[in-house]
Enzyme design. Structure first.
Site, PDB file in Angstrom:
ATOM      1  N   CYS A   1      -1.813 -90.980 141.465  1.00 29.83           N
ATOM      2  CA  CYS A   1      -1.945 -90.414 142.645  1.00 29.83           C
ATOM      3  C   CYS A   1      -2.620 -90.252 143.660  1.00 29.83           C
ATOM      4  O   CYS A   1      -4.126 -90.113 144.114  1.00 29.83           O
ATOM      5  CB  CYS A   1      -1.567 -88.424 142.481  1.00 29.83           C
ATOM      6  SG  CYS A   1      -0.359 -87.942 144.041  1.00 29.83           S
TER       7      CYS A   1
ATOM      8  N   CYS B   1      -4.608 -79.446 142.408  1.00 32.83           N
ATOM      9  CA  CYS B   1      -3.523 -80.757 141.425  1.00 32.83           C
ATOM     10  C   CYS B   1      -4.310 -81.214 140.853  1.00 32.83           C
ATOM     11  O   CYS B   1      -5.885 -82.101 141.798  1.00 32.83           O
ATOM     12  CB  CYS B   1      -2.384 -81.311 142.451  1.00 32.83           C
ATOM     13  SG  CYS B   1      -1.427 -81.987 140.906  1.00 32.83           S
TER      14      CYS B   1
HETATM   15  N1  SAH Z   1       3.658 -84.818 144.432  1.00 34.66           N
HETATM   16  C1  SAH Z   1       5.134 -84.348 144.515  1.00 34.66           C
HETATM   17  C2  SAH Z   1       5.656 -83.669 142.647  1.00 34.66           C
HETATM   18  C3  SAH Z   1       4.232 -83.683 142.008  1.00 34.66           C
HETATM   19  S1  SAH Z   1       3.795 -82.251 141.556  1.00 34.66           S
HETATM   20  C4  SAH Z   1       4.537 -83.469 144.731  1.00 34.66           C
HETATM   21  O1  SAH Z   1       3.958 -82.746 145.132  1.00 34.66           O
HETATM   22  O2  SAH Z   1       5.491 -82.312 144.490  1.00 34.66           O
HETATM   23  C5  SAH Z   1       4.304 -81.067 141.041  1.00 34.66           C
HETATM   24  C6  SAH Z   1       4.392 -80.007 141.234  1.00 34.66           C
HETATM   25  O3  SAH Z   1       3.464 -79.471 141.060  1.00 34.66           O
HETATM   26  C7  SAH Z   1       4.301 -79.374 143.012  1.00 34.66           C
HETATM   27  O4  SAH Z   1       5.112 -78.415 143.383  1.00 34.66           O
HETATM   28  C8  SAH Z   1       2.848 -79.361 143.024  1.00 34.66           C
HETATM   29  O5  SAH Z   1       2.739 -78.580 144.213  1.00 34.66           O
HETATM   30  C9  SAH Z   1       2.650 -78.686 141.623  1.00 34.66           C
HETATM   31  N2  SAH Z   1       1.656 -78.666 140.799  1.00 34.66           N
HETATM   32  C10 SAH Z   1       0.305 -79.188 140.947  1.00 34.66           C
HETATM   33  N3  SAH Z   1      -0.124 -78.601 140.916  1.00 34.66           N
HETATM   34  C11 SAH Z   1      -0.887 -77.620 140.192  1.00 34.66           C
HETATM   35  C12 SAH Z   1      -1.081 -76.588 139.449  1.00 34.66           C
HETATM   36  N4  SAH Z   1      -2.334 -76.627 139.270  1.00 34.66           N
HETATM   37  N5  SAH Z   1      -0.458 -75.120 139.177  1.00 34.66           N
HETATM   38  C13 SAH Z   1       0.510 -75.489 139.447  1.00 34.66           C
HETATM   39  N6  SAH Z   1       1.827 -76.472 139.869  1.00 34.66           N
HETATM   40  C14 SAH Z   1       1.091 -77.498 140.739  1.00 34.66           C
END
Ligand code: SAH
Length: 325
Positions: free
Chosen positions: A91, A98
């Site tokens: 990404c 993330c």
């Molecule tokens: N790019 C898109 C889809 C992928 S992330 C988006 O941002 O929605 C999917 C979900 O996972 C998002 O809501 C993101 O905030 C969450 N996410 C990412 N890393 C995370 C983590 N370490 N703990 C909990 N949720 C997380």
């Protein structure tokens, strides 16, 4: 040879010179699960690993034809299964909390690669009447940065003669890319939309989700406000609960103001922790307090159960672990 899974039924009809033949092929492949037909490639990604968590969620790595790997999660629920799938290898958005963000972007997935993740997961669940499923594009990647292929995949998944996944059973999760959102709002195919907010002010969201510097939080919420009610009902917000960063009562108050009167649901996601992240999950008591404040303001708010935590919970974690092993 192009993958069968890249084609909408109408595109297939164009190639074959017959809608009826395309429809028959769709039935054979998507319903009768035929695995070989002439002139088309029906290869699926291979499952390179499966980790089953104590709560029943199964995390997968799918290996694509070029050797790249993406993540998926199969979540059994009371009435149905949920298939979480990826839209990109890695990404580009680099959200600070993330793990996929730490990988950077390698490439977009094709429509066929998106559709075939659903087929691989479907093959893992019991077939028959109880095998209904929902699809969430919440794995690796930002779906709206791979707009054409994601929309093509949704069209294929939703086709009545194929998998026939209803649009209200398909959720696109996005960090809130305004051009993609505007474009999507004009499509006749409109899936459920999950918008990741994580940050109640531009200062904090700028840091956590750098895309906010381009598309600030009030623009994203303004977009939702401008949707016709029938579509606004299909939107949900996601907000990751990070200790000392996103979990204050003041932030809950700000969000309440921002979201009050919208009628849009809110999902609080306790952070999935990892040694590679400099953040901790918010305390349960603070998550409950946050929820209460939003509820009082009339914002329907859920706390997401963290699932699959014991098998490399956080997004991107599985892939990173796999790569370094
Ligand atoms: N790019 C898109 C889809 C992928 S992330 C988006 O941002 O929605 C999917 C979900 O996972 C998002 O809501 C993101 O905030 C969450 N996410 C990412 N890393 C995370 C983590 N370490 N703990 C909990 N949720 C997380």
């Amino acid at each position: 040879m192009k993958s069968f899974f890249d084609f909408t039924r109408m595109e297939l009809a164009g190639h074959l010179g017959s809608i009826a033949r395309a429809t028959r092929l769709y039935h054979s492949v998507y319903r009768d699960r035929v695995t070989a037909i002439e002139h088309f490639d029906l290869a699926l990604p291979s499952l390179v690993s499966c980790f089953e968590s104590a709560d029943g969620a199964r995390r997968y790595l799918f290996q694509l034809a070029d050797g790249e790997v993406v993540e998926g999660v199969l979540i059994p629920e009371k009435q149905r299964f949920t298939f979480c799938i990826s839209s990109q290898v890695g990404c580009a958005l680099a959200c600070e909390f993330c793990l996929t963000g730490q990988l950077g972007l390698t490439r977009n997935l094709s429509a066929g690669e998106i559709v075939s993740q659903v087929l691989v997961q479907r093959a893992e669940i019991p077939s028959g009447g109880a095998s209904r499923f929902s699809v969430v594009l919440m794995g690796m990647g930002e779906p709206l940065q791979n707009y054409e292929n994601v929309l093509q995949a949704i069209q294929i998944l939703a086709d009545d003669h194929g998998l026939a996944v209803p649009l209200h059973r398909i959720t696109l999760s996005t960090a809130g890319l305004m051009p993609g959102l505007e474009r999507l709002s004009k499509e006749s195919l409109f899936p459920n939309l999950s918008i990741s907010l994580t940050g109640a002010t531009n200062t904090i969201r700028d840091r956590l989700m750098p895309i906010n510097r381009k598309y600030p939080i009030e623009d994203v919420v303004g977009f939702v406000r401008g949707l016709p009610v029938s579509r606004r009902k299909r939107v949900m917000f996601e907000y990751v609960m990070i200790k000392g960063v996103t979990d204050s009562a003041a932030d809950a108050g700000r969000l309440s103001k921002l979201l009050g009167g919208l009628g849009t649901k809110m999902n609080l996601i306790p952070l999935n922790q990892s040694p590679d992240l400099n953040f901790e999950r918010a305390d349960h008591a603070d998550i409950l307090r946050f929820q209460q404040i939003l509820l009082k303001a009339g914002v329907t708010t859920f706390i997401r159960k963290t699932r699959g935590d014991d098998v490399s919970g956080a997004c991107g974690q599985l892939k990173k672990a796999g790569l370094s092993a």
